[in-house]
Design a protein around this motif. Structure first.
Motif: not given
Length: 485
Positions: A397-410, A422-429, A481-485
């Motif tokens: 979708k054209e608006y996806f960048p705005v949508f993605f930016e609206s999400l919280a960052e782990g 204290n997880s590798p998920l910080k900044g990754s989810f 999931l972070y480590h497996r894939y």
């Protein structure tokens, strides 16, 4: 020939059922073990994960209907971007009906509610009176210091039903479940401060915004307890009134803030505006009135004093998702209905339009049940697989960048600020949390250790353990999931 066709059809049906069963059970043993060993193993767990091409790589109970809680905002927020666009702004107008004589306005001042949820301090450096001050300046520049007339608030753009069906009554006193109204100020709450600096056994001091307004009545039955005792919160607004009961116990020295809802938001708006006018030296001799007559309202017959335009929709959606703002979600739903159908905006009409959007995004709308736009209603139900597939489709979708930016960052901001630190998920989810009683959900986009991007949906329904234990298990699933894939 007929028998051959029957055999082929039977084979396809059997094969189809086999494939469906394979999809249903396509889950790693490591994830199953995490769930089975958790304190909420008896809850309904629904897990679905897709790779960057939309292929299902993990699936457990994906076809189940689940309560999404605030994960439903992933749907409603994108629908608003799809309909309004990222640059849309609300326009709220200050109008006059009468004539000016010297420094006196002989007539009424009118405010036309546009459904703007942002009139307050959130986008204006915490200056909740930002809009009011601009209106005062407009009047002063005209030389008006006296209003010989009434203040009228038009709130007819929305219907008069304050809440969606299915919200819990004991939530309605709090900031996260305020009334909706097309003329709203400060998200339809008063901001209470409690200062327990008195002697043990006495009542703490209180003050509140805006201006210790007498629009609400606080019954302060709180008690200060000895230092070291626990804080026990108890606030309740008597429904249908603006009487708010305060019955907390607070340890000596405790400082507490809480935003509590009000009723009749349009009247709250113009009552506060009148007080602000008078504080700034503009007297008002008349009364306060609200006008909800949608079809008789004609703003073009009035004088335009000032027009306030809100921040852009992209910024509104960022607040809606990142901070999980229920008020914004429900206000935009009614605005969508009013704009689409040219009638008073209602939750029901908004949900009808929302369901049509969902259909275009491959949701099984024959199974989905919608009661609200924020996910607070326990009767709001969607298939986990539909929501997970939807996250993949949104990328185009054209608006996806705005949508993605609206999400919280782990681990960094929003409702995920204090998770995954204290997880590798910080900044990754990047994603959306969800919570109502017995429901904890988490959906979004995970960038893995190997650089893959996964669409992840985790739903835990009907749990009785502590929410922190569900959070722990969901985090462990994401880390796997972070480590497996």
């Amino acid at each position: 020939m007929k028998k051959i066709l029957q055999c082929i059809l039977l084979t396809l049906l059997i094969t189809g059922f086999g494939l469906a069963e394979t999809v249903r059970s396509q889950i790693s043993q490591e994830i199953l073990t995490l769930i089975e060993n958790s304190q909420s193993a008896s809850a309904l767990w629904s897990v679905q994960v897709r790779d960057g091409n939309g292929n299902i790589i993990e699936n457990l109970n994906g076809e189940q209907l689940v309560r999404p809680a605030s994960n439903f905002k992933l749907i409603s927020s994108a629908a608003y971007l799809d309909y309004f666009g990222t640059d849309y702004t609300f326009e709220t107008r200050l109008l006059g009906r009468g004539s000016q004589e010297g420094n006196r306005w002989n007539g009424d001042i009118l405010i036309e509610g546009s459904g703007d949820p942002t009139i307050g301090g959130r986008f204006y450096n915490e200056n909740a009176f930002y809009v009011f001050e601009n209106w005062v300046q407009a009047l002063l520049e005209m030389g008006i210091t006296s209003i010989e007339g009434n203040i009228v608030g038009f709130d007819g753009l929305f219907d008069d039903i304050p809440y969606p069906k299915g919200w819990e009554w004991d939530d309605l006193s709090y900031y996260y479940a305020p009334e909706t109204n097309s003329l709203s100020f400060n998200e339809n709450v008063v901001d209470l401060e409690v200062i327990a600096d008195g002697p043990v056994g006495s009542a703490p001091d209180i003050q509140w915004f805006p201006m210790d307004t007498d629009y609400v009545e606080f019954v302060n039955e709180q008690v200060i307890t000895p230092q070291g005792t626990s804080f026990d919160e108890m606030y309740r607004r008597v429904l249908g009134t603006n009487i708010i009961l305060l019955r907390s116990t607070l340890p000596q020295g405790h400082y507490e803030t809480e935003s509590l809802s009000i009723t009749d938001p349009a009247l709250f708006f113009i009552d506060t505006f009148k007080k602000y006018l008078e504080n700034r030296g503009i007297s008002v001799s008349g009364q306060l009135y609200t006008d909800s007559n949608y079809f008789d309202w004609n703003a073009d017959s009035f004088d335009l004093f000032h027009s306030h335009k809100s921040v852009e929709m992209a910024k509104i959606i960022k607040e809606l998702n990142r901070e999980s703002n229920n008020f914004y979600a429900e206000m935009l739903l009614k605005k969508l209905a009013a704009d689409k159908y040219g009638v008073q905006g209602s939750t029901e009409l908004g949900l009808q339009e929302l369901k049509e959007y969902m259909y275009t995004m491959q949701f099984d709308t024959s199974k989905a049940e919608l009661r609200d736009a924020s996910g607070m209603a326990s009767a709001t139900l969607v298939k986990a697989s539909d929501l997970n597939n939807y996250l993949v489709l949104l990328r185009d979708k054209e608006y996806f960048p705005v949508f993605f930016e609206s999400l919280a960052e782990g681990g960094l901001n929003g409702t995920l600020e204090y998770r995954f630190n204290n997880s590798p998920l910080k900044g990754s989810f990047n994603g959306k949390t969800g919570f109502v009683s017995g429901v904890r959900t988490l959906s979004g986009y995970l960038e893995t250790e190997k650089g893959s991007e996964l669409a992840v949906s985790l739903f835990t329904n009907n749990y009785t353990s502590k929410t922190s234990s569900v959070d722990f298990t969901q985090q462990k699933i994401l880390e796997f999931l972070y480590h497996r894939y």
